[in-house]
Design a protein around this motif. Structure first.
Motif, short mmCIF file in Angstrom:
data_model
loop_
_atom_site.label_atom_id
_atom_site.label_comp_id
_atom_site.label_asym_id
_atom_site.label_seq_id
_atom_site.Cartn_x
_atom_site.Cartn_y
_atom_site.Cartn_z
N ASP A 85 9.46 -7.13 0.46
CA ASP A 85 9.70 -8.01 -0.68
C ASP A 85 8.54 -9.00 -0.86
N ALA A 86 8.03 -9.53 0.25
CA ALA A 86 6.96 -10.54 0.17
C ALA A 86 5.63 -9.95 -0.27
N THR A 87 5.38 -8.71 0.10
CA THR A 87 4.09 -8.08 -0.24
C THR A 87 4.16 -7.22 -1.49
N GLY A 88 5.36 -6.79 -1.85
CA GLY A 88 5.50 -5.88 -2.99
C GLY A 88 5.10 -4.46 -2.67
N GLU A 89 4.95 -4.15 -1.36
CA GLU A 89 4.52 -2.83 -0.94
C GLU A 89 5.46 -2.28 0.13
N THR A 90 5.24 -1.04 0.53
CA THR A 90 6.09 -0.39 1.52
C THR A 90 5.80 -0.92 2.92
N HIS B 245 7.35 -2.04 -7.60
CA HIS B 245 6.49 -1.11 -8.34
C HIS B 245 7.14 0.26 -8.43
N ALA B 246 6.93 0.93 -9.54
CA ALA B 246 7.46 2.29 -9.69
C ALA B 246 6.69 3.26 -8.81
N THR B 247 5.38 3.05 -8.67
CA THR B 247 4.54 3.89 -7.83
C THR B 247 4.29 3.16 -6.52
N ARG B 248 4.68 3.77 -5.42
CA ARG B 248 4.53 3.11 -4.13
C ARG B 248 4.32 4.13 -3.03
N ALA B 249 3.84 3.63 -1.91
CA ALA B 249 3.61 4.50 -0.75
C ALA B 249 4.96 4.96 -0.18
N TYR C 67 -5.58 8.77 6.09
CA TYR C 67 -4.50 9.73 6.30
C TYR C 67 -4.08 10.39 4.99
N GLU C 68 -4.00 9.59 3.94
CA GLU C 68 -3.68 10.09 2.61
C GLU C 68 -4.64 9.47 1.61
N ASP C 69 -5.15 10.28 0.69
CA ASP C 69 -5.95 9.73 -0.40
C ASP C 69 -5.08 8.78 -1.21
N GLU C 70 -5.66 7.69 -1.66
CA GLU C 70 -4.99 6.71 -2.50
C GLU C 70 -3.99 5.81 -1.77
N ILE C 71 -4.00 5.85 -0.43
CA ILE C 71 -3.13 4.95 0.33
C ILE C 71 -3.97 4.13 1.30
N GLN C 72 -3.81 2.81 1.22
CA GLN C 72 -4.44 1.91 2.18
C GLN C 72 -3.36 1.18 2.95
N ALA D 161 3.72 -2.39 9.78
CA ALA D 161 2.64 -2.09 8.85
C ALA D 161 3.08 -2.19 7.40
N VAL D 162 2.09 -2.34 6.53
CA VAL D 162 2.30 -2.32 5.09
C VAL D 162 1.36 -1.27 4.51
N ALA D 163 1.91 -0.37 3.71
CA ALA D 163 1.12 0.67 3.05
C ALA D 163 1.12 0.42 1.55
N SER D 164 -0.07 0.46 0.96
CA SER D 164 -0.23 0.14 -0.46
C SER D 164 -0.94 1.27 -1.20
N VAL D 165 -0.61 1.44 -2.45
CA VAL D 165 -1.37 2.35 -3.32
C VAL D 165 -2.77 1.75 -3.48
N ALA D 166 -3.79 2.56 -3.24
CA ALA D 166 -5.17 2.07 -3.18
C ALA D 166 -5.61 1.37 -4.47
N SER D 167 -5.15 1.85 -5.60
CA SER D 167 -5.57 1.26 -6.87
C SER D 167 -5.04 -0.15 -7.06
N ARG D 168 -4.02 -0.53 -6.28
CA ARG D 168 -3.45 -1.88 -6.35
C ARG D 168 -4.03 -2.81 -5.30
#
Length: 269
Positions: free
Chosen positions: A91-96, A118-122, A189-194, A212-219
């Motif tokens: 919730d605090a980071t907005g990411e997985t 976000h609709a698009t997420r790790a 490990y996956e393209d587009e994931i940081q 850990a927190v995983a984010s879509v790279a474009s974000r």
């Protein structure tokens, strides 16, 4: 690897995304022939670790797994001590957000929470985290037992063009992580994931896993990186406390320096 070990490792291929697996598919996943895989499945079925779905004839985890999971959680309540923390982290980071636990030389996924922001997420859809190619795995190499590095070298699969491919490249990543206190994985490990991970410790004083927190790279931006690192330190403290541990002083010092200054992800090659 003993026959018993080979049989038990078949269990790692089951997940919530893949609850049932047919014999042929399991052969492909395990990289084994059909006769050997079937023999191992029969042994696991006899012990109650797997069972066949009468309708599909596919295999799924058996009742013995549920019993052992309940015993494990009752005696070593790792998931209970982490689930609320990663919900707040997501919730605090907005990411997985997710947590892993180290058992022997294997890093297992414990729990994950996707942020609804976000609709698009790790999506975390693996049970065993590669030590050389994930932020959590790199944390384990940096802060876990020394022999993990040699284990990682025997399993250096290339997942993307950025995956560290040599012992030197991996050693450089691990050295950087020890300085910053954070495992960082820029699409290795996956393209587009940081992803960024922080180590957690238990009552033994040893590395127990990673949050850990995983984010879509474009974000992913420098501001998001700062937020993730700040929230990860909070989450790592809470999980470590819940698991009866204490964060080592050298990691506290590394976190303080890393969260004070903006640290960009270093190249992996």
């Amino acid at each position: 690897m003993s026959s018993t070990t080979k049989a038990l490792t078949l269990l790692s291929h089951f997940s919530t995304k893949r609850p049932e697996i047919g014999l042929s598919q399991l052969c492909r996943l395990a990289g084994r022939d059909k006769a050997t895989t079937y023999r191992h499945l029969q042994a696991l079925e006899t012990a109650g670790f797997v069972e066949q779905n009468p309708a599909t004839k596919h295999y799924r985890l058996g009742p013995a797994i549920m019993h052992l999971a309940q015993v494990r959680e009752a005696t070593v309540p790792r998931e209970t001590g982490a689930i609320n923390v990663i919900k707040e982290l997501a919730d605090a980071t907005g990411e997985t957000a997710h947590v892993t636990v180290l058992s022997g030389s294997t890093l297992y996924g414990l729990s994950a929470c996707e942020s609804p922001h976000h609709a698009t997420r790790a999506v975390i859809d693996i049970n065993i985290f590669p030590l050389h190619a994930t932020a959590s795995g790199l944390c384990a190499l940096a802060f876990g037992p020394e022999d993990l590095f040699q284990t990682a070298l025997t399993k250096m699969e290339n997942f993307t063009s950025a995956t560290p491919a040599t012992p030197e490249a991996l050693a450089d990543l691990v050295a950087h992580i020890r300085l910053t206190g954070f495992g960082q994985a820029d699409q290795i490990y996956e393209d587009e994931i940081q992803a960024i991970a922080a180590p957690v410790f238990d009552h033994t004083g040893n590395f127990a896993g990673a949050v850990a927190v995983a984010s879509v790279a474009s974000r992913f931006t420098s501001e998001l990186e700062k937020t993730i690192k700040a929230e990860l330190t909070i989450a790592a403290h809470e999980i470590t406390r819940n698991w009866g541990g204490v964060i080592p002083a050298q990691i506290e010092k590394a976190w303080a320096a890393s969260t004070t200054h903006s640290n960009t992800l270093e190249p992996t090659s």
